[in-house]
Design a protein around this motif. Structure first.
Motif, short mmCIF file in Angstrom:
data_model
loop_
_atom_site.label_atom_id
_atom_site.label_comp_id
_atom_site.label_asym_id
_atom_site.label_seq_id
_atom_site.Cartn_x
_atom_site.Cartn_y
_atom_site.Cartn_z
N GLU A 284 9.61 58.98 49.74
CA GLU A 284 9.50 60.54 49.05
C GLU A 284 10.66 61.00 48.74
N ARG A 285 11.76 60.58 48.84
CA ARG A 285 13.00 61.06 48.79
C ARG A 285 13.20 61.57 47.35
N PRO A 286 12.78 60.58 46.30
CA PRO A 286 12.72 61.34 44.94
C PRO A 286 12.11 62.51 44.59
N ARG A 316 13.30 54.82 57.72
CA ARG A 316 13.60 54.01 56.52
C ARG A 316 15.15 53.34 56.75
N CYS A 317 15.42 52.38 56.06
CA CYS A 317 16.67 51.88 55.87
C CYS A 317 17.24 51.25 57.41
N VAL A 318 16.33 50.77 58.33
CA VAL A 318 16.77 50.40 59.54
C VAL A 318 16.81 48.67 59.58
N ALA A 319 15.78 48.17 58.71
CA ALA A 319 15.89 46.69 58.74
C ALA A 319 16.83 46.26 57.48
N GLU A 320 17.02 47.03 56.68
CA GLU A 320 18.09 46.67 55.79
C GLU A 320 19.40 46.30 56.19
N GLN A 321 20.28 45.64 55.39
CA GLN A 321 21.65 45.26 55.83
C GLN A 321 22.29 46.63 55.43
N GLY A 323 24.98 49.03 54.18
CA GLY A 323 25.59 48.71 53.29
C GLY A 323 24.59 48.49 52.09
N ALA A 324 23.60 48.47 52.34
CA ALA A 324 22.62 48.12 51.18
C ALA A 324 22.21 49.39 50.48
N CYS A 325 22.25 50.51 51.29
CA CYS A 325 21.57 51.91 50.62
C CYS A 325 22.09 52.19 49.27
N PRO A 326 23.36 52.22 49.25
CA PRO A 326 24.19 52.83 48.14
C PRO A 326 23.54 52.39 46.62
N ASN A 327 23.50 50.97 46.57
CA ASN A 327 22.94 50.36 45.71
C ASN A 327 21.60 50.65 45.13
N CYS A 328 20.63 50.84 46.17
CA CYS A 328 19.40 51.14 46.25
C CYS A 328 19.32 52.80 45.84
N MET A 329 20.20 53.54 46.09
CA MET A 329 20.21 55.00 45.61
C MET A 329 20.72 55.24 44.27
N GLU A 330 21.65 54.17 44.06
CA GLU A 330 21.90 54.31 42.49
C GLU A 330 20.69 54.09 41.52
FE1 FES Z 1 18.49 52.78 52.36
FE2 FES Z 1 17.17 51.92 50.09
S1 FES Z 1 18.03 50.52 51.60
S2 FES Z 1 18.17 53.85 50.57
#
Ligand code: FES
Ligand code: SAM
Ligand code: SF4
Length: 362
Positions: A284-286, A316-321, A323-330
Motif C-alpha cells: 500500500e505504499r503507492p 516487506r522486502c526481506v526475502a528479496e535480494q 539491492g532489489a528495492c531501488p528498481n522496484c521503486m522506480e
Molecule cells: Fe523492496 Fe520492492 S523489493 S520495494
C-alpha cells in the motif's frame, strides 16, 4: 459533514499557525468516501506544491538488532529472547554503504536497536569513513543517547537523525515504554535540532489505548516541532510482545494521518513507510505516496541479518535480494506519474537551530 464544510476545515487547518485540535480530530473522523477523498486530494496538492513530484530514496542498513529497551510494540525489545541478535562489523557496514552508493542512492540510513554497548567512537569513525568515501548524506536512527554522543556523530559528518515520538500523549507513552521517559525523548529531539541535525520524528497509528484525539495531538506535535522529516506508520503486532493480541493499525487512519501531516508540515520529507507496505498482502505504499508522502526507504541490510531485524512479522522486502528495492521503486513511482529523485534530498525547511520549546507544552 457537508463537502463544502470539509473544504472550509481543510483550509483552516492548512493556514493556521497552530490548528484547532477539534478541526484535526474532525478530519481524522471523516468516513464519507467523498469527504475522505477531499482530504487526500488536498494533501496531494500540498505535496505537489511544496515538495514536487520527485520521490527521494533513503537506503537503510539495519546494522544491529540488539536493544536494551522494552517498547511494548517492538519485536526487537530486549525481552524477546527468541530473536537471534546480531551486529554488523565495521567492514560489513562500509561494504553495504558502498552498495547503496553504487546503486545511485544518496542517503545512507544507519539504524539499530538501542544498544548499551554501542561505542560512540566506533560509530563516529564509521560515519567519517562513509562521508569521506562516498557522496552520500548520512542519517542516524539509533535511539536515545547523551548529547555528547549526538555531538560526536554530528562532528563526524552525520547529517540527519530520526527519533520518533511514537505517541505525543505522555500517559500513553509511559504505558508503552517501561523504564523510559517522555521528557528524555523531548530532550533528545531538542539536542539533535540544536546540534544542527536535520531532525525527524513520527508516530505509530493504532497503538493500544490510542484515541483519535490522541492522534490529533500527534499532528499538532508535528506542527509545533517543525520537523525536517516525519514518519507515520501503522502499528503491526508482533507475537513476542505484550501487544501480540492487539489489532494492527487501520490503513485508512494511517493514510488520513499521513495526509494531515503533509497539510500541516507542508515541506517536510514524509516516507511511505515499509510498515504501510507490510500491513496487508498488497503493497500500500503507492497509496501513501498519493496522500502526501515523498520518500521511500529501500532496504540494503545484507543477508542473513535482514530477517533478524524483525520489528514486526511479514516485513516487506526481506526475502528479496539486497539491492532489489531501488528498481522496484522506480517502477512503483513511474506508475504514479512521478519520478525518483536521486539527489541527497536535504531538508527543505529553512535551517532552524532548535525545535520550538512549544513541544514541552504538549
Ligand atoms: Fe523492496 Fe520492492 S523489493 S520495494
Ligand atoms: N531503536 C531506535 C528507535 O526506537 O528509535 C530505532 C529502531 S526502531 C526499530 C525504529 C522504529 O520501528 C520505531 O521508531 C517504531 O516506530 C518502529 N516500530 C517498532 N515496532 C513496530 C511495530 N510493531 N509496528 C510498526 N512499527 C514499529
Ligand atoms: Fe528498541 Fe527501538 Fe524497538 Fe524500542 S523501538 S524496542 S528502542 S529497537
Amino acid at each position: 459533514m457537508r463537502f463544502s464544510h470539509v473544504q472550509t476545515i481543510l483550509e483552516r487547518v492548512f493556514t493556521a499557525d497552530l490548528p484547532d485540535p477539534a478541526d484535526v480530530e474532525a478530519l481524522l473522523r471523516l468516513e464519507d468516501e467523498q469527504a475522505v477523498q477531499a482530504l487526500f486530494d488536498f494533501a496531494d496538492g500540498v505535496r505537489r506544491e511544496y515538495v514536487g513530484d520527485g520521490v527521494l530514496l533513503r537506503g537503510i542498513i539495519e546494522f544491529s538488532n540488539v536493544c536494551r529497551n522494552e517498547c511494548a510494540y517492538c519485536g526487537l525489545r530486549g525481552g524477546n529472547t527468541r530473536l537471534g541478535r546480531y551486529r554488523l562489523s565495521r567492514e560489513e557496514i562500509l561494504a553495504t554503504a558502498e552498495n547503496i552508493w553504487r546503486a545511485g542512492v544518496k542517503t545512507v540510513v544507519l539504524q539499530s536497536g538501542e544498544e548499551d554497548n554501542l561505542d560512540a567512537c566506533w560509530l563516529g569513525r564509521i560515519i567519517e569513513e562513509i562521508k569521506s568515501r562516498f557522496d552520500v548524506a548520512v542519517t542516524l536512527s539509533v535511539g536515545e543517547r547523551d548529547r555528547k554522543d549526538y555531538a560526536r556523530w554530528k562532528q563526524a559528518g552525520a547529517d540527519r537523525y530520526l527519533l520518533k515520538i511514537e505517541t505525543s500523549d505522555p500517559v500513553l507513552y509511559a504505558d508503552l515504554h517501561p523504564g523510559m521517559s517522555f521528557e528524555n525523548r523531548i530532550r533528545c529531539l531538542e539536542d539533535l535540532a540544536e546540534l544542527g541535525y536535520q531532525t525527524g520524528s513520527g508516530n505509530l497509528v493504532g497503538l493500544r489505548g490510542q484515541s483519535v484525539k490522541s492522534l490529533a495531538g500527534d499532528v499538532l506535535f508535528f506542527k509545533k516541532g517543525d520537523f525536517d522529516m516525519i514518519s507515520v506508520s501503522p502499528f503491526i503486532p508482533h507475537p513476542q510482545t505484550p501487544l501480540a493480541d492487539e489489532p494492527a493499525g487501520d490503513l485508512q487512519m494511517t493514510l488520513k494521518m499521513t495526509a494531515l501531516t503533509r497539510i500541516v508540515s507542508r515541506n517536510a520529507h514524509i516516507p511511505a513507510t515499509t510498515a504501510i507496505g507490510s500491513l496487508r498482502g498488497r503493497d500500500e505504499r503507492p497509496r501513501a505516496l498519493g496522500v502526501g508522502a515523498n520518500v521511500l526507504m529501500p532496504n540494503f541490510t545484507p543477508a542473513p541479518y535482514r530477517q533478524h531485524y524483525e520489528i514486526y512479522p511479514n516485513k516487506r522486502c526481506v526475502a528479496e535480494q539486497p539491492g532489489a528495492c531501488p528498481n522496484c521503486m522506480e517502477q512503483m513511482v513511474a506508475a504514479l506519474g512521478r519520478f525518483v529523485d536521486r539527489s541527497q534530498g536535504h531538508s527543505l525547511k529553512a535551517q532552524s537551530a532548535a525545535i520550538p520549546a512549544a513541544l514541552r507544552s504538549n
